[in-house]
Design a protein around this motif. Structure first.
Motif, PDB file in Angstrom:
ATOM      1  N   ARG A   1       0.830  -1.209   0.000  1.00 14.91           N
ATOM      2  CA  ARG A   1       0.000   0.000   0.000  1.00 14.91           C
ATOM      3  C   ARG A   1       0.871   1.267   0.000  1.00 14.91           C
ATOM      4  O   ARG A   1       0.636   2.193  -0.774  1.00 14.91           O
ATOM      5  N   GLU A   2       1.890   1.272   0.859  1.00 13.64           N
ATOM      6  CA  GLU A   2       2.745   2.455   0.952  1.00 13.64           C
ATOM      7  C   GLU A   2       3.516   2.691  -0.345  1.00 13.64           C
ATOM      8  O   GLU A   2       3.697   3.827  -0.777  1.00 13.64           O
ATOM      9  N   THR A   3       3.968   1.629  -0.970  1.00 12.95           N
ATOM     10  CA  THR A   3       4.702   1.778  -2.225  1.00 12.95           C
ATOM     11  C   THR A   3       3.802   2.362  -3.307  1.00 12.95           C
ATOM     12  O   THR A   3       4.209   3.263  -4.054  1.00 12.95           O
ATOM     13  N   LEU A   4       2.590   1.868  -3.411  1.00 12.86           N
ATOM     14  CA  LEU A   4       1.661   2.381  -4.416  1.00 12.86           C
ATOM     15  C   LEU A   4       1.270   3.830  -4.124  1.00 12.86           C
ATOM     16  O   LEU A   4       1.072   4.629  -5.050  1.00 12.86           O
ATOM     17  N   LYS A   5       1.158   4.196  -2.856  1.00 11.17           N
ATOM     18  CA  LYS A   5       0.876   5.594  -2.511  1.00 11.17           C
ATOM     19  C   LYS A   5       1.988   6.504  -3.028  1.00 11.17           C
ATOM     20  O   LYS A   5       1.745   7.588  -3.561  1.00 11.17           O
ATOM     21  N   LEU A   6       3.232   6.052  -2.896  1.00  6.70           N
ATOM     22  CA  LEU A   6       4.362   6.824  -3.392  1.00  6.70           C
ATOM     23  C   LEU A   6       4.320   6.945  -4.909  1.00  6.70           C
ATOM     24  O   LEU A   6       4.587   8.014  -5.469  1.00  6.70           O
ATOM     25  N   VAL A   7       3.987   5.843  -5.578  1.00  6.10           N
ATOM     26  CA  VAL A   7       3.924   5.852  -7.039  1.00  6.10           C
ATOM     27  C   VAL A   7       2.857   6.828  -7.535  1.00  6.10           C
ATOM     28  O   VAL A   7       3.063   7.555  -8.503  1.00  6.10           O
TER      29      VAL A   7
ATOM     30  N   THR B   1       9.400  11.699  -7.822  1.00  8.52           N
ATOM     31  CA  THR B   1      10.436  11.250  -6.885  1.00  8.52           C
ATOM     32  C   THR B   1      10.761   9.778  -7.074  1.00  8.52           C
ATOM     33  O   THR B   1      11.925   9.361  -7.017  1.00  8.52           O
ATOM     34  N   ILE B   2       9.734   9.006  -7.338  1.00 11.87           N
ATOM     35  CA  ILE B   2       9.948   7.559  -7.406  1.00 11.87           C
ATOM     36  C   ILE B   2      10.664   7.162  -8.688  1.00 11.87           C
ATOM     37  O   ILE B   2      11.445   6.219  -8.721  1.00 11.87           O
ATOM     38  N   GLY B   3      10.430   7.895  -9.760  1.00  6.98           N
ATOM     39  CA  GLY B   3      11.176   7.769 -11.003  1.00  6.98           C
ATOM     40  C   GLY B   3      11.548   6.365 -11.413  1.00  6.98           C
ATOM     41  O   GLY B   3      10.721   5.473 -11.493  1.00  6.98           O
ATOM     42  N   ARG B   4      12.889   6.171 -11.629  1.00  2.18           N
ATOM     43  CA  ARG B   4      13.384   4.888 -12.139  1.00  2.18           C
ATOM     44  C   ARG B   4      13.625   3.858 -11.036  1.00  2.18           C
ATOM     45  O   ARG B   4      13.981   2.724 -11.327  1.00  2.18           O
ATOM     46  N   ILE B   5      13.465   4.256  -9.799  1.00  2.00           N
ATOM     47  CA  ILE B   5      13.787   3.355  -8.680  1.00  2.00           C
ATOM     48  C   ILE B   5      12.950   2.091  -8.728  1.00  2.00           C
ATOM     49  O   ILE B   5      13.371   1.028  -8.280  1.00  2.00           O
TER      50      ILE B   5
ATOM     51  N   ASP C   1      11.735  11.642  -0.078  1.00  2.00           N
ATOM     52  CA  ASP C   1      12.846  11.825  -1.004  1.00  2.00           C
ATOM     53  C   ASP C   1      13.218  10.487  -1.623  1.00  2.00           C
ATOM     54  O   ASP C   1      12.590   9.453  -1.359  1.00  2.00           O
ATOM     55  N   ALA C   2      14.292  10.493  -2.430  1.00  2.00           N
ATOM     56  CA  ALA C   2      14.673   9.284  -3.158  1.00  2.00           C
ATOM     57  C   ALA C   2      15.042   8.150  -2.203  1.00  2.00           C
ATOM     58  O   ALA C   2      14.720   6.979  -2.457  1.00  2.00           O
ATOM     59  N   SER C   3      15.699   8.468  -1.096  1.00  2.00           N
ATOM     60  CA  SER C   3      16.101   7.407  -0.153  1.00  2.00           C
ATOM     61  C   SER C   3      14.883   6.783   0.519  1.00  2.00           C
ATOM     62  O   SER C   3      14.851   5.569   0.748  1.00  2.00           O
ATOM     63  N   TYR C   4      13.866   7.598   0.829  1.00  2.00           N
ATOM     64  CA  TYR C   4      12.655   7.077   1.449  1.00  2.00           C
ATOM     65  C   TYR C   4      11.937   6.140   0.469  1.00  2.00           C
ATOM     66  O   TYR C   4      11.453   5.066   0.848  1.00  2.00           O
ATOM     67  N   VAL C   5      11.878   6.554  -0.789  1.00  2.00           N
ATOM     68  CA  VAL C   5      11.245   5.717  -1.808  1.00  2.00           C
ATOM     69  C   VAL C   5      12.012   4.422  -1.983  1.00  2.00           C
ATOM     70  O   VAL C   5      11.439   3.331  -2.042  1.00  2.00           O
ATOM     71  N   ALA C   6      13.347   4.539  -2.057  1.00  2.00           N
ATOM     72  CA  ALA C   6      14.180   3.348  -2.255  1.00  2.00           C
ATOM     73  C   ALA C   6      13.982   2.354  -1.122  1.00  2.00           C
ATOM     74  O   ALA C   6      13.957   1.137  -1.333  1.00  2.00           O
ATOM     75  N   LEU C   7      13.841   2.869   0.079  1.00  2.00           N
ATOM     76  CA  LEU C   7      13.636   2.006   1.244  1.00  2.00           C
ATOM     77  C   LEU C   7      12.416   1.111   1.041  1.00  2.00           C
ATOM     78  O   LEU C   7      12.464  -0.107   1.302  1.00  2.00           O
ATOM     79  N   HIS C   8      11.327   1.687   0.573  1.00  2.00           N
ATOM     80  CA  HIS C   8      10.100   0.911   0.368  1.00  2.00           C
ATOM     81  C   HIS C   8      10.246  -0.067  -0.803  1.00  2.00           C
ATOM     82  O   HIS C   8       9.814  -1.221  -0.724  1.00  2.00           O
ATOM     83  N   VAL C   9      10.865   0.398  -1.886  1.00  2.00           N
ATOM     84  CA  VAL C   9      10.995  -0.459  -3.065  1.00  2.00           C
ATOM     85  C   VAL C   9      11.879  -1.663  -2.765  1.00  2.00           C
ATOM     86  O   VAL C   9      11.535  -2.803  -3.106  1.00  2.00           O
TER      87      VAL C   9
ATOM     88  N   ARG D   1      18.971  -6.382   1.029  1.00  2.00           N
ATOM     89  CA  ARG D   1      19.033  -5.983   2.428  1.00  2.00           C
ATOM     90  C   ARG D   1      20.093  -4.889   2.622  1.00  2.00           C
ATOM     91  O   ARG D   1      19.885  -3.909   3.339  1.00  2.00           O
ATOM     92  N   GLU D   2      21.246  -5.054   1.949  1.00  2.00           N
ATOM     93  CA  GLU D   2      22.304  -4.045   2.055  1.00  2.00           C
ATOM     94  C   GLU D   2      21.842  -2.714   1.472  1.00  2.00           C
ATOM     95  O   GLU D   2      22.124  -1.652   2.030  1.00  2.00           O
ATOM     96  N   ARG D   3      21.118  -2.782   0.350  1.00  2.00           N
ATOM     97  CA  ARG D   3      20.616  -1.541  -0.260  1.00  2.00           C
ATOM     98  C   ARG D   3      19.555  -0.885   0.624  1.00  2.00           C
ATOM     99  O   ARG D   3      19.448   0.328   0.694  1.00  2.00           O
ATOM    100  N   THR D   4      18.760  -1.731   1.299  1.00  2.00           N
ATOM    101  CA  THR D   4      17.761  -1.196   2.227  1.00  2.00           C
ATOM    102  C   THR D   4      18.430  -0.471   3.380  1.00  2.00           C
ATOM    103  O   THR D   4      18.036   0.643   3.759  1.00  2.00           O
TER     104      THR D   4
END
Length: 629
Positions: A481-487, A493-497, A565-573, A622-625
């Protein structure tokens, strides 16, 4: 026929028509935090507000009934407009010049005149009537107003006018303004016999407006003795834009004060509304030729912000005669429509607000409202007062009739309090327990019929749907749900991530369908810089559940206090992809356990290699997260 409205014009309407401003014409909105506003949903009954508007994304959604959309969709639903009518109405309001495609293209219009044309005809009619009030023929109309304490300024404030006695004056005027006979008949302004003629002739005219201020009908009072129509008041009949069960005279003037004060005063006539407003009671409204009913209650509740978290006041004014008492009984029957406390304001002399203002001035009208008493007390007093309480049988009869009234209420939590009130009114040897006993006897609920009794377990099981769709708010799907809200809310912000995200990363079927719509629309990046991104996705949905989910995802705040921001989006993805990988690992492990490594060595080794690769991929995610935190 004009061509289809161009997409860039529609986009401009969506951008310029502020959704919070449009919705506020119908619903009282209050700040809900996170850039969101909320109020009571105008599309279903509710006691706690679940209707949310997010101005930043020009979207609305009700978490109670699941309806949602953009500003155009809201106007279509609440006023019964076609898409084209809603766009044209908003364009007119916000000064957007609509451009159209070349050619003769069929448009989405219902049969008959458009709502906008009917509104325009009524606006012209109101201006015409107002102008006629200054003519010599309207002397009696002006004298009527003056005799009730209303001067020219009051007439202008309420838009009052006069319909000429000539039978075709308005018809000719509006025909000269290029309105068709079909439009004028459909709007209730003109009737047709042997020929077309004005619906209202030789009467004092009150324009009846909706909450947004558009004139949608008229109330016409008889002022000439030789008027062939005996009825004191004539009101516009039912039309596509005028539904008397949903119309409240004065709501356009009162709605902001109702929202501010959380108080509404219900009076019985147009002049009473005027008297109240001119006396400083700016929350007064009246029905138009019909009793106050459930639909009127729903209209008021939207502006009262009437819900469990906040209680306001609804004050009815009734005459002290039998008709007034009957009206009070009807109001008591609909009392449960409001969370707000209900009251009655009755002048002991029996005067209505207009007469009271004439006799005793503005302060007396304000005092009338201030002296309100609880509706239930007024009604029960009237019932008990019919009996001789000095006689034992009179007291018993009073209790029994009052108990029947109490037994009819839907809110059983109030029964004991009402019983105590009755006991005090009757007095003598009647206590609360006796009253409650009579209430239970009056209720006399019959035993359930055999077909209504509890079904057997087998029958109950059969009624449970197989494979029900899980709740969208189930914690298992929180990350989806949170990922789709960001999209949907932050596509730039979510762009190519999200490049590695696919349908299989969403385990809830509705969320998976939302993602598939996003992919079909060009992926998350396609929404960057597009203010109509959420609307475009919602319009592409064919499943109502998916459509509702998109509107909810568009208005629900993301779980961060700052701008994502991009890091917050990346965290969810990365977390979403890691969960998918973990599910894949579990599947491969399960298959390995079921595979004989001797008999199926090749397949076993292949799966073992796949498992090792998946484990490495999970570690990388996990490392990227961790790196995104």
């Amino acid at each position: 026929m004009a061509g289809r409205i161009r997409e860039d014009s529609i986009a401009e309407v969506r951008e310029k028509a502020r959704i919070d401003e449009v919705v506020s014409s119908y619903v009282t909105l209050r700040n809900a935090g996170g850039g969101s506003q909320k109020g009571l949903c105008p599309f279903h009954d509710e006691k706690s507000p679940s209707f949310h508007v997010t101005p930043a994304r020009q979207f609305w959604h009700c978490f109670g009934c699941g309806e949602g959309g953009d500003v155009i969709n809201f106007l279509m639903k609440i006023d019964g407009l076609s898409f084209v009518e809603a766009v044209e109405r908003l364009a007119d309001k916000y000064g957007v010049q609509l451009r159209r495609e070349e050619g003769d293209v069929r448009e989405d219009r219902p049969k008959g005149p458009s709502r906008q044309r009917l509104i325009e005809a009524h606006r012209e009619a109101q201006e015409f009537y107002a102008g006629q009030l200054a003519t010599p023929d309207a002397l009696v109309a002006r004298q009527f107003l003056g005799g009730r304490g209303f001067d020219q300024a009051a007439a202008e404030q309420f838009g009052i006018g006069f319909s000429p006695r000539e039978g075709e004056a308005l018809f000719k005027h509006l025909r000269a303004k290029a309105f068709s006979q079909e439009e004028l008949v459909a709007g209730g302004l003109v009737a047709v016999g042997r020929s077309a003629y004005d619906r209202f002739r030789g009467r004092l005219m009150w324009p009846i407006r909706d909450a947004s201020g558009d004139t949608i009908g008229f109330g016409a009072r008889r002022i000439f003795d030789d008027d062939r129509i005996e009825a004191k008041y004539l009101n516009t009949s039912e039309t596509p834009i005028y539904k008397k069960s949903q119309v409240l005279y004065g709501i356009d003037l009162a709605r902001r004060e109702i929202a501010r004060s959380s108080q509404a005063v219900i009076v019985e006539g147009y002049t009473d509304v005027m008297a109240c407003h001119l006396s400083g009671v700016g929350t007064a409204v009246a029905t138009c030729g019909t009793a106050f009913g459930d639909e009127h209650s729903r209209v008021l509740r939207r502006f009262l912000n009437d819900h469990e978290e906040f209680r306001g006041e609804v004050i009815f004014t009734f005459d002290g005669d039998a008709a007034g008492q009957k009206a009070a009984l009807r109001a008591f029957g609909g009392d449960q429509n409001f969370v707000s406390q209900t009251y009655v304001a009755v002048e002991p002399s029996g005067m209505d607000p207009c007469d009271l203002r004439i006799k005793d001035g503005d302060a007396a009208v304000r005092e009338l409202v201030a002296r309100r008493v609880p509706l239930y007390r007024f009604v029960l007093s009237n019932v008990v007062g019919k009996y001789d309480l000095d006689r034992a049988d009179g007291r018993i009869d009073a209790v029994r009739e009052a108990a029947r009234l109490v037994a009819s209420i839907r809110d059983q939590s109030k029964v004991t309090a009402f019983a105590q009130e009755i006991s005090k009114m009757v007095g003598a040897d009647i206590d609360t327990n006796q009253v409650l006993s009579e209430v239970r006897r009056a209720a006399n609920r019959p035993a359930p019929r055999p077909d209504q009794r509890q079904r057997k377990p087998v029958e109950q099981a059969a009624a449970v749907p197989r494979n029900p769709v899980p709740d969208l708010r189930d914690p298992r799907f929180k990350l989806e749900r949170e990922t789709l809200k960001l999209v949907i809310q932050h596509p730039m912000t979510i762009g190519r991530i999200t490049g590695d995200v696919g349908p299989n990363d969403f385990t809830h079927p509705t969320y998976r369908a939302v993602w598939e719509l996003i992919a079909a629309a060009g992926g998350p990046g396609a929404g960057a810089g597009d203010p109509g991104w959420a609307t475009r996705l919602r319009d592409a949905a064919t499943d109502p559940a998916v459509s509702s989910a998109i509107s909810a995802l568009a208005v629900e705040p993301v779980l961060t206090a700052k701008e994502p921001d991009a890091s917050y989006v990346a965290l969810h993805v990365f977390r979403l992809l890691e969960l998918t990988t973990m599910r894949r690992i579990a599947e491969v492990k399960s298959r390995l356990q079921r595979t004989n490594p001797v008999e199926h060595a090749t397949e076993y080794n292949r799966m073992f290699g796949e498992l090792a690769a998946l484990e490495q991929h999970r570690r990388n995610l996990r490392e990227r997260t961790v790196g995104a935190q």
